[in-house]
Enzyme design. Structure first.
Site, PDB file in Angstrom:
ATOM      1  CE1 TYR A 153      68.914  35.917 142.214  1.00  0.00           C
ATOM      2  CE2 TYR A 153      67.386  35.354 143.987  1.00  0.00           C
ATOM      3  CZ  TYR A 153      68.676  35.544 143.531  1.00  0.00           C
ATOM      4  OH  TYR A 153      69.732  35.367 144.390  1.00  0.00           O
ATOM      5  CE  LYS A 157      70.109  32.553 142.334  1.00  0.00           C
ATOM      6  NZ  LYS A 157      71.519  32.268 142.034  1.00  0.00           N
TER       7      LYS A 157
HETATM    8  P1  NAP Z   1      77.308  40.139 144.102  1.00  0.00           P
HETATM    9  O1  NAP Z   1      77.937  40.636 145.342  1.00  0.00           O
HETATM   10  O2  NAP Z   1      76.457  41.052 143.282  1.00  0.00           O
HETATM   11  O3  NAP Z   1      78.467  39.501 143.161  1.00  0.00           O
HETATM   12  C1  NAP Z   1      78.100  38.959 141.930  1.00  0.00           C
HETATM   13  C2  NAP Z   1      79.308  38.301 141.295  1.00  0.00           C
HETATM   14  O4  NAP Z   1      78.870  37.674 140.070  1.00  0.00           O
HETATM   15  C3  NAP Z   1      80.399  39.266 140.895  1.00  0.00           C
HETATM   16  O5  NAP Z   1      81.661  38.612 141.005  1.00  0.00           O
HETATM   17  C4  NAP Z   1      80.090  39.558 139.427  1.00  0.00           C
HETATM   18  O6  NAP Z   1      81.223  39.980 138.652  1.00  0.00           O
HETATM   19  C5  NAP Z   1      79.635  38.183 138.978  1.00  0.00           C
HETATM   20  N1  NAP Z   1      78.792  38.179 137.772  1.00  0.00           N
HETATM   21  C6  NAP Z   1      77.591  38.778 137.588  1.00  0.00           C
HETATM   22  N2  NAP Z   1      77.143  38.552 136.334  1.00  0.00           N
HETATM   23  C7  NAP Z   1      78.088  37.790 135.720  1.00  0.00           C
HETATM   24  C8  NAP Z   1      78.231  37.255 134.410  1.00  0.00           C
HETATM   25  N3  NAP Z   1      77.287  37.430 133.466  1.00  0.00           N
HETATM   26  N4  NAP Z   1      79.347  36.546 134.111  1.00  0.00           N
HETATM   27  C9  NAP Z   1      80.319  36.354 135.049  1.00  0.00           C
HETATM   28  N5  NAP Z   1      80.242  36.839 136.302  1.00  0.00           N
HETATM   29  C10 NAP Z   1      79.142  37.555 136.629  1.00  0.00           C
HETATM   30  O7  NAP Z   1      76.355  38.874 144.399  1.00  0.00           O
HETATM   31  P2  NAP Z   1      76.245  37.949 145.711  1.00  0.00           P
HETATM   32  O8  NAP Z   1      75.267  38.539 146.612  1.00  0.00           O
HETATM   33  O9  NAP Z   1      77.601  37.604 146.188  1.00  0.00           O
HETATM   34  O10 NAP Z   1      75.543  36.660 145.075  1.00  0.00           O
HETATM   35  C11 NAP Z   1      76.291  35.537 144.627  1.00  0.00           C
HETATM   36  C12 NAP Z   1      75.299  34.423 144.294  1.00  0.00           C
HETATM   37  O11 NAP Z   1      74.525  34.102 145.452  1.00  0.00           O
HETATM   38  C13 NAP Z   1      74.304  34.797 143.203  1.00  0.00           C
HETATM   39  O12 NAP Z   1      74.034  33.672 142.389  1.00  0.00           O
HETATM   40  C14 NAP Z   1      73.062  35.168 143.994  1.00  0.00           C
HETATM   41  O13 NAP Z   1      71.890  35.000 143.239  1.00  0.00           O
HETATM   42  C15 NAP Z   1      73.146  34.175 145.138  1.00  0.00           C
HETATM   43  N6  NAP Z   1      72.398  34.575 146.310  1.00  0.00           N
HETATM   44  C16 NAP Z   1      72.668  35.741 146.951  1.00  0.00           C
HETATM   45  C17 NAP Z   1      71.915  36.088 148.070  1.00  0.00           C
HETATM   46  C18 NAP Z   1      72.166  37.359 148.848  1.00  0.00           C
HETATM   47  O14 NAP Z   1      71.362  37.671 149.756  1.00  0.00           O
HETATM   48  N7  NAP Z   1      73.208  38.113 148.546  1.00  0.00           N
HETATM   49  C19 NAP Z   1      70.870  35.241 148.516  1.00  0.00           C
HETATM   50  C20 NAP Z   1      70.634  34.063 147.828  1.00  0.00           C
HETATM   51  C21 NAP Z   1      71.401  33.727 146.733  1.00  0.00           C
HETATM   52  P3  NAP Z   1      81.655  41.567 138.577  1.00  0.00           P
HETATM   53  O15 NAP Z   1      82.270  41.905 139.905  1.00  0.00           O
HETATM   54  O16 NAP Z   1      82.626  41.637 137.448  1.00  0.00           O
HETATM   55  O17 NAP Z   1      80.384  42.311 138.333  1.00  0.00           O
END
Ligand code: NAP
Length: 241
Positions: A153, A157
């Site tokens: 990851y 990133k």
């Molecule tokens: P999340 O709640 O798990 O949501 C993930 C989203 O990505 C969902 O809409 C999912 O679709 C979609 N997705 C996953 N794999 C995919 C694929 N192969 N093709 C198309 N869509 C896909 O994640 P989140 O926490 O909102 O994170 C969003 C972004 O922010 C990510 O890149 C994550 O790495 C980054 N981020 C998050 C955090 C944190 O603390 N949460 C911190 C730093 C960075 P489905 O609903 O259909 O599964």
């Protein structure tokens, strides 16, 4: 056809959903992409339409080059343009480096990093014709600082940050800005199984972030920050000062 269109990958839940809502409030029609959770995608589309904009969900796997190209074609056929792209879709498959399987390495690199190449290339083609556009890549603080247990990851990133700076240099003269956000710990499904209570001690603002905290920064970089490109904005409550 649309006057202004924003595409948010992984826009059905969590941070992506909040970004889609914030951009809809700024007057953009919205295309969200998702992987498989149809109910969440449909619910988000209804919430977006209630804000008075056009909205549609497009199911395709961003880690699959052909599927991504076909998905972008479909979005262009429907809306005719793409003004903002948020490369947000992402997954985690955590584990210590020496025990990490090839499968978990590749799944995370493909979904979090190669996806931005697969999606951005056809989108940039459209933006170059428009001679305008803004891309925001969803990196992470661990792409800046590294994190034990997240070699895949963190590498993905960090790769997004390199891609962001390179595209900013290549595309600036075409009227296209490219920036990244590095979120800290944000309350979403991705972090729901972590014991986050211990993290707040290390966060100067003493709380986890909410998806809306990231969405406001995305809207700033995508819409308001007309003289900002190639930057990485850490939105983490001060976690990695
Ligand atoms: P999340 O709640 O798990 O949501 C993930 C989203 O990505 C969902 O809409 C999912 O679709 C979609 N997705 C996953 N794999 C995919 C694929 N192969 N093709 C198309 N869509 C896909 O994640 P989140 O926490 O909102 O994170 C969003 C972004 O922010 C990510 O890149 C994550 O790495 C980054 N981020 C998050 C955090 C944190 O603390 N949460 C911190 C730093 C960075 P489905 O609903 O259909 O599964």
């Amino acid at each position: 056809m649309s006057e202004k269109l924003a595409l948010v990958t992984g826009g059905s839940r969590g941070i992506g959903k909040a970004c889609a809502i914030e951009l809809a409030k700024a007057g953009y029609d919205i295309a969200i992409n998702y992987a498989g959770n149809v109910d969440a995608a449909n619910k988000t589309v209804e919430e977006l339409k209630a804000l008075g904009v056009q909205a549609e969900a497009f199911k395709f796997d961003v880690s699959d080059k052909d599927a991504a190209a076909a998905g972008i074609d479909e979005i262009i056929a429907k809306f005719g343009r793409i003004d903002v792209l948020v490369n947000n879709a992402g997954i985690t498959r955590d584990g210590l480096f020496m025990r990490m399987s090839d499968e978990n390495w590749e799944a995370v690199i493909n979904t979090n990093l190669s996806s931005a190449f697969y999606v951005s290339q056809p989108v940039v083609k459209v933006m170059m014709k428009q001679r305008s556009g803004a891309i925001v890549n969803m990196s992470s603080v661990v792409g800046v600082s590294g994190n034990a247990g997240q070699a895949n990851y963190s590498a993905a990133k960090a790769g997004l940050i390199g891609l962001t700076k390179t595209l900013a240099k290549e595309l600036g003269s075409r009227g296209i800005r490219v920036n990244a956000i590095a979120p800290g710990f944000i309350n979403t499904d991705m972090t729901k199984d972590l014991d986050t209570s211990k993290f707040t001690d290390f966060i100067p603002l003493k709380r986890l972030g909410e998806p809306e905290d990231i969405a406001k920064a995305v809207k700033f970089l995508a819409v308001d920050a007309e003289y900002v490109t190639g930057q990485v904005l850490e939105v983490d409550g001060g976690l990695i000062i």
